[in-house]
Design a protein around this motif. Sequence first.
Motif, short mmCIF file in Angstrom:
data_model
loop_
_atom_site.label_atom_id
_atom_site.label_comp_id
_atom_site.label_asym_id
_atom_site.label_seq_id
_atom_site.Cartn_x
_atom_site.Cartn_y
_atom_site.Cartn_z
N GLN A 45 0.48 -12.18 -9.33
CA GLN A 45 0.56 -12.33 -7.88
C GLN A 45 0.74 -11.00 -7.15
OE1 GLN A 45 3.08 -12.75 -9.91
NE2 GLN A 45 4.81 -11.68 -8.95
N GLY A 46 1.07 -9.96 -7.87
CA GLY A 46 1.23 -8.63 -7.30
C GLY A 46 2.67 -8.33 -6.92
N THR A 47 3.00 -7.05 -6.90
CA THR A 47 4.32 -6.59 -6.47
C THR A 47 4.14 -5.34 -5.62
OG1 THR A 47 6.57 -6.03 -7.22
CG2 THR A 47 4.75 -5.20 -8.56
N GLN A 48 4.86 -5.29 -4.50
CA GLN A 48 4.69 -4.20 -3.54
C GLN A 48 5.47 -2.97 -3.99
OE1 GLN A 48 2.89 -4.06 -0.44
NE2 GLN A 48 3.41 -1.89 -0.61
N VAL A 49 4.79 -1.83 -3.97
CA VAL A 49 5.43 -0.53 -4.20
C VAL A 49 5.21 0.31 -2.94
CG1 VAL A 49 5.37 1.61 -5.53
CG2 VAL A 49 5.15 -0.61 -6.69
N THR A 50 6.30 0.77 -2.35
CA THR A 50 6.24 1.60 -1.15
C THR A 50 6.94 2.91 -1.42
OG1 THR A 50 6.24 -0.36 0.27
CG2 THR A 50 6.77 1.75 1.30
N VAL A 51 6.20 4.00 -1.24
CA VAL A 51 6.75 5.33 -1.44
C VAL A 51 6.86 6.00 -0.07
CG1 VAL A 51 6.53 7.51 -2.67
CG2 VAL A 51 5.60 5.41 -3.68
N SER A 52 8.08 6.18 0.38
CA SER A 52 8.30 6.69 1.72
C SER A 52 9.70 7.27 1.83
CB SER A 52 8.12 5.58 2.75
OG SER A 52 8.43 6.05 4.05
#
Length: 130
Positions: free
Chosen positions: A122-129
Amino acid sequence: QVRLAESGGGLVQPGGSLRLSCAASLRAFRTYILGWFRQAPGKEREFVGTIKWSGGSTYYADSVKGRFTISRDIAKNTMYLQMNMLRPEDTAVYYCAAQDRTYSSNGPYEGRIATEYGDWGQGTQVTVSS
């Protein structure tokens, strides 16, 4: 059909690390290749890397080579994506995918094409910020 479930995504600062997991319902005595792909908003799904389940050979996109590492725990039927030195451009939804290669011809195959996979998580969110 292989059921896949990703976990481990989140928010991380540039230069940081994350480890994603992909639990897979793999059948015994079959040959699989498992892959990680990612998709950023407005962009096509992009190859990240793959692992051949039985032999453990890995292949990576140039954009992540040297920063990301794919591994697997056969006993747990789980694939991992260790992501180090993360950059803002790594921000995306990360998906794992599986191909059953049991009846495919032998020969070099790295699994870089997303459309060749029939089973997806289903996917998993990765946010680099910062």
